[in-house]
Design a protein around this motif. Structure first.
Motif: not given
Length: 89
Positions: A9, A32, A36, A39, A48, A67
């Protein structure tokens, strides 16, 4: 019907004009974290990725840790007018 797998992503939000207050950043942090978590349910080894610049320092350190890859947008750092890209001026 053909099925496709998600492998990554990439989050690109033109944050410079959107996330300005602590409340704005709190919403981004929640987004976010939820991204996370969701996902991980779909594809635990998915990554990510985000395009960020110095303006991203408003997010929590915990959000930064979510991230996996960062594309640093150095061209945003020199734009004194708040435009997404100095190259657009």
């Amino acid at each position: 019907m053909k099925k496709f797998a998600v492998s990554a992503i990439f989050v690109l939000i033109l944050i410079g004009n959107i996330l300005k207050t602590k409340k704005d950043w709190a919403c981004y942090d929640v987004f976010m974290k939820e991204l996370d978590e969701k996902m991980a349910q779909v594809k635990p080894d998915a990554i990510i990725s985000a395009a960020l610049s110095a303006w991203a320092l408003g997010m929590k350190p915990e959000t930064m840790e979510i991230i996996d890859q960062i594309q640093y947008m150095a061209y945003d750092d020199i734009d004194i007018d708040g435009v997404q890209s100095t190259l657009l001026n």
